[in-house]
Design a protein around this motif. Structure first.
Motif, mmCIF file in Angstrom:
data_model
loop_
_atom_site.group_PDB
_atom_site.id
_atom_site.type_symbol
_atom_site.label_atom_id
_atom_site.label_comp_id
_atom_site.label_asym_id
_atom_site.label_seq_id
_atom_site.Cartn_x
_atom_site.Cartn_y
_atom_site.Cartn_z
ATOM 1 N N UNK A 44 36.680 -35.176 -39.540
ATOM 2 C CA UNK A 44 36.776 -36.571 -40.107
ATOM 3 C C UNK A 44 38.262 -38.030 -39.440
ATOM 4 N N UNK A 45 39.114 -37.117 -40.082
ATOM 5 C CA UNK A 45 40.991 -38.020 -39.154
ATOM 6 C C UNK A 45 40.161 -38.806 -38.523
ATOM 7 N N UNK A 46 40.378 -37.679 -37.730
ATOM 8 C CA UNK A 46 40.360 -38.465 -36.016
ATOM 9 C C UNK A 46 39.029 -39.526 -35.999
ATOM 10 N N UNK A 47 37.847 -39.459 -36.414
ATOM 11 C CA UNK A 47 36.861 -40.895 -36.229
ATOM 12 C C UNK A 47 37.338 -41.759 -37.348
ATOM 13 N N UNK A 48 38.172 -41.668 -37.979
ATOM 14 C CA UNK A 48 38.900 -43.087 -39.206
ATOM 15 C C UNK A 48 40.097 -43.717 -38.023
ATOM 16 N N UNK A 49 40.410 -42.294 -37.223
ATOM 17 C CA UNK A 49 41.632 -43.278 -36.539
ATOM 18 C C UNK A 49 40.984 -43.621 -35.215
ATOM 19 N N UNK A 50 39.861 -43.558 -34.878
ATOM 20 C CA UNK A 50 38.824 -44.029 -34.042
ATOM 21 C C UNK A 50 38.925 -45.646 -33.671
ATOM 22 N N UNK A 51 38.254 -45.969 -35.880
ATOM 23 C CA UNK A 51 37.828 -47.030 -36.317
ATOM 24 C C UNK A 51 39.287 -47.565 -36.388
ATOM 25 N N UNK A 52 40.263 -47.332 -35.816
ATOM 26 C CA UNK A 52 41.085 -48.237 -35.782
ATOM 27 C C UNK A 52 41.421 -48.934 -34.460
ATOM 28 N N UNK A 53 40.834 -48.598 -33.838
ATOM 29 C CA UNK A 53 40.384 -49.044 -32.631
ATOM 30 C C UNK A 53 39.211 -50.277 -32.347
ATOM 31 N N UNK A 54 38.647 -50.582 -32.968
ATOM 32 C CA UNK A 54 37.351 -51.407 -33.211
ATOM 33 C C UNK A 54 37.795 -52.247 -33.442
#
Length: 338
Positions: free
Chosen positions: A328-338
């Protein structure tokens, strides 16, 4: 990848951190300095100081008063003091810039100090003091934060989490290092409990009514407690004075006022001290280091653990097997690249 975690190599952690920070406006120099420390935190299984910090960094970039590209400037205050002005950028590039001068002054005088001013301090202090120990020097670092912590016997926040760190170089082993907040726990640990809807120990914090609470969300709205009662409270006050008033920077209360509700990383100063044992000891250098080793052995031979040993053990595992990040944390971090 498992159902609950993603496994990353240390290189992947560093690369991800750089990409997220630069994508959100951080200069390459600042991104590399921060990514290096994030990687160290994740490597040593300090979960609240690893990739989780990317969420805080980006929030500060988007909502705070941080300058993501400011270059630090140096002032030689005296033969034993160097000051680095971060110009309201993160602290780590300022530390990297001033460290060679701090080391040189310590080797010349036996003791030296570095003040980092107008900085948004990043994460733990042990990377700073470990860097000093790698030069064969003894290191101390301290910094205030936001006024989240009540004094012993009080109910309202006055102090920051106010961490202090110490390092002692060892000739054939990892340095002796401790790094702890003068609050009962680091703020990031309460934030992680709140994120996961997990209860906290009752001695970590008070709710808004001033009563002990096990609710992490209530703790974030109330006040954290110091460790060790009045002893931790006195140390917290000392750090406010040494790394705030003494170096002409903000106290934790002033830092929170400067934030003005943005919820960004605290902005204040940092005091770092370096001691050269070779200058202090001269011909007695080798003998005194052996005395230190005898002290460490007297601790470990009875089954006690030296500070940071868990980090060093985690470091070995991470180098071999990579690190695990909650999905879940990893997915939140990837959203920072959007």
């Amino acid at each position: 990848m498992s159902d609950s975690h993603v496994t990353l190599t240390l290189d992947e952690v560093y690369d991800l951190s750089c990409r997220v920070l630069e994508h959100n406006g951080m200069s390459n120099a600042h991104a590399r300095a921060i990514a290096n420390v994030i990687t160290q935190g994740q490597r040593d299984e300090c979960q609240s100081h690893g990739v989780y910090r990317l969420l805080i960094c980006v929030h500060t970039l988007r909502n705070g008063k941080l300058d993501p590209k400011a270059e630090p400037t140096i002032k030689h205050v005296s033969s034993g003091i160097v000051a680095v002005d971060a110009h309201y950028a993160n602290s780590l590039l300022s530390f990297e810039t001033g460290l060679p001068l701090l080391v040189a002054k310590a080797r010349e005088n036996g003791i030296a100090a570095m003040a980092i001013n107008n900085c948004f301090h990043f994460s733990a202090l042990w990377p700073e003091v470990e860097a000093i120990a790698s030069e064969g020097l003894v290191g101390i670092a301290m910094t205030p934060s936001h006024s989240w912590v009540a004094p012993a016997g009080g109910k309202k926040p006055v102090f920051g989490t106010n961490p202090i760190a110490f390092s002692w170089p060892r000739p054939n082993a990892n340095p002796f290092v401790f790094d702890f907040a003068t609050s009962a726990i680091a703020r990031g640990d309460i934030e992680l409990h709140a994120r996961q809807n997990k209860p906290i120990p009752a001695d970590w914090a008070l709710n808004q009514s001033g009563n002990p609470t096990t609710d992490a969300q209530a703790a974030l709205k109330g006040a954290m407690q110091t460790f060790g009662g009045h002893k931790g409270s006195a140390l917290a006050a000392m750090i406010e004075l040494l790394s705030g008033a003494l170096i002409g920077d903000l106290t934790s209360a002033q830092s929170l006022a400067f934030d003005a509700g943005a919820g960004a990383t605290p902005c204040h100063g940092e005091l770092i001290l370096a001691f050269d044992p070779k200058v202090f000891l001269g011909d007695a250098y080798a003998t005194s280091l052996q005395q230190a080793e005898a002290l460490f052995e007297s601790i470990t031979e009875q089954g006690a653990r030296l500070p940071s040993q868990r980090r060093y053990d985690a470091r070995e595992r991470s180098v071999l097997h990579g690190v695990k990040v909650p999905k879940a944390l990893f997915q939140d971090i990837l959203q920072l690249l959007e």
